[in-house]
Design an enzyme around this catalytic site. Sequence first.
Site, PDB file in Angstrom:
ATOM      1  N   ASP A 110       0.989  -1.141   0.066  1.00  0.00           N
ATOM      2  CA  ASP A 110      -0.055  -0.037  -0.087  1.00  0.00           C
ATOM      3  C   ASP A 110       0.838   1.283  -0.074  1.00  0.00           C
ATOM      4  OD1 ASP A 110      -2.056   1.667   0.082  1.00  0.00           O
ATOM      5  OD2 ASP A 110      -3.112   0.799   1.731  1.00  0.00           O
ATOM      6  N   VAL A 111       1.293   1.524  -1.152  1.00  0.00           N
ATOM      7  CA  VAL A 111       2.279   2.699  -1.441  1.00  0.00           C
ATOM      8  C   VAL A 111       1.690   4.039  -1.857  1.00  0.00           C
ATOM      9  CG1 VAL A 111       3.977   0.952  -1.669  1.00  0.00           C
ATOM     10  CG2 VAL A 111       3.081   2.104  -3.802  1.00  0.00           C
ATOM     11  N   LYS A 112       0.297   3.918  -2.495  1.00  0.00           N
ATOM     12  CA  LYS A 112      -0.401   4.978  -3.000  1.00  0.00           C
ATOM     13  C   LYS A 112       0.580   6.041  -3.685  1.00  0.00           C
ATOM     14  CE  LYS A 112      -4.285   4.832  -0.054  1.00  0.00           C
ATOM     15  NZ  LYS A 112      -3.782   3.752   1.079  1.00  0.00           N
ATOM     16  N   ARG A 113       1.515   5.464  -4.608  1.00  0.00           N
ATOM     17  CA  ARG A 113       2.322   6.363  -5.615  1.00  0.00           C
ATOM     18  C   ARG A 113       1.596   6.963  -6.785  1.00  0.00           C
ATOM     19  NH1 ARG A 113       4.825   5.820  -0.740  1.00  0.00           N
ATOM     20  NH2 ARG A 113       7.058   4.903  -1.063  1.00  0.00           N
TER      21      ARG A 113
END
Lengths: 320, 320
Positions: A110-113
């Site tokens: 879950d990095v939401k880049r």
Amino acid sequence: MDRLIEAIEDKQNPSVVGLDPTEALVPKQVVASFAEEIAKQVEDPTEAPAAQLSVAFFEFNRAIIDAVADIVPAVKPQIAMYEALGPAGIDAYSMTCEYAKQQGLYVLGDVKRGDIGSTAAAYAHHLSGVNAGEHAFDPWHEDAVTVNPYLGTDGITPFVEAATGADKDIFVLVRTSNPSSSELQELELASGERVYEHVADLVEGWGAETIGANGYSRVGAVVGATHPEEGKALRARMPHTFFLVPGYGAQGGTAQGVAGMFDKDGMGALVNSSRGIIGAWKKSGKYSESMSADDALDLVAESAREAAKDMRDNLRAVLP
Amino acid sequence: MDRLIEAIEDKQNPSVVGLDPTEALVPKQVVASFAEEIAKQVEDPTEAPAAQLSVAFFEFNRAIIDAVADIVPAVKPQIAMYEALGPAGIDAYSMTCEYAKQQGLYVLGDVKRGDIGSTAAAYAHHLSGVNAGEHAFDPWHEDAVTVNPYLGTDGITPFVEAATGADKDIFVLVRTSNPSSSELQELELASGERVYEHVADLVEGWGAETIGANGYSRVGAVVGATHPEEGKALRARMPHTFFLVPGYGAQGGTAQGVAGMFDKDGMGALVNSSRGIIGAWKKSGKYSESMSADDALDLVAESAREAAKDMRDNLRAVLP
């Protein structure tokens, strides 16, 4: 999305454990047990607390992974919790992903880049790794990552290409679980649609070329458990898009509420719980500060296992 | 935003050098010069190329920082370029930020993070560091970070609080420089506004409590140089919001185009160029593959310095 779907079918469980450790979620004696080892390793004593907590996060995660690996198909480490500790935390994140993968779990980073095309191409190495061929090196060990859509198609395409090349997936934020998500995502457009509905259509389009054997593309959507009605409508609107559903448990989402986000076969969504599983030991009534670090980790593991089973059973009860 | 503004006034230069290294932007002999050292350090030979490139990125950045530190007020490392190499790259990012800060530069971490409240609070440690008091430890060494607005206020507040506590700043994406940015950001709302205009108003509001001595808040906005007319209108719409303006040079933005994004005193915006500065050596006509690594780094530095001076002079020419 076929690998994830097979893992869900194998475990008969559409849930994922969020590995989002914080200092408050790790028993104090576990953190303390690394004090001596870390004090010897760091050059500057101000680095010690972050380094110590990083190691503790990994050991905490390992105990949980061992306890749930035969129950859940996937884990979702939230990189922010590790980034909060600096580069030492990033090492713990990568080690956590690697360990989870070794235990046969699907690892959803879950990095939401999200960034412009050339920069998104750099971030897409989360999925494609470094180098190719015999020197291939995968430093992140993720099977999928979450991505932010605010920059549009050219920020997404590199992730889709990397996912396709590596047999991996992405999940794009559509309707997030937090209270303020309405400020942008629910705005009404001149067309009559809401912003998140427009994003939903983009997401369905971004995945169109990558639909797998189970009818779902490599481009999933993040749809919060806190929006049951919208989630149900999105399920109909996005027939080839798999959902990652955060916000279950501690944030208020329920099994009944997420039921409408699954398809008619009970597939199509993966529901996340973080604190409800990894913090279950705090509600067990069995913890004591005088426990040994090993006993505390055993309690963390046993409580997480029970909570993961409960969540699985609660979800099974509402699915066809 | 006062520290940044003072740095700009000190250098009489509203530009920032983007430290976005890629394998193609670092002379081959510089990368090769670390082969032996890295081969001895890594446990697994597949890790060597990423580790070697990480060290090369840092040395490349150091040469550029030394060459421009008396010309520009700030640098903007793009973390994606480092993340592409895994945790070893993250170390190089942190070392780059630390070195730039030691040279007196304002360090703007282009991380574009964004998440729900509790997770944003973890990311906000980029600004607040780890621990407090005598054991305070700042692993990231950033003076500001970029943030994504898609999750709304509760994803922004923790960053504003951290920035306020640490005398730092954030820059929120409003109108990005890439072609596809129009897909979401330019959508027309039922109110008649565009999505990015609505975000602009949110950003102005998010900063309202943090306006400094120079009239600008701690919450800046990212407004692409590729949208000169919109940028000019946003300048009027957001009187207390400082702009970070990417997209100058390689992406097509010009000094004339960005002129309207400054206020009447020639302040209010910081224009970024990455490839135009750090890749200037490739257009110098002086590079040869037979150069030594030291000579190649000297050429990188000298070319970056000239390009940074040219950019400064071009911007000065269009400002009051």
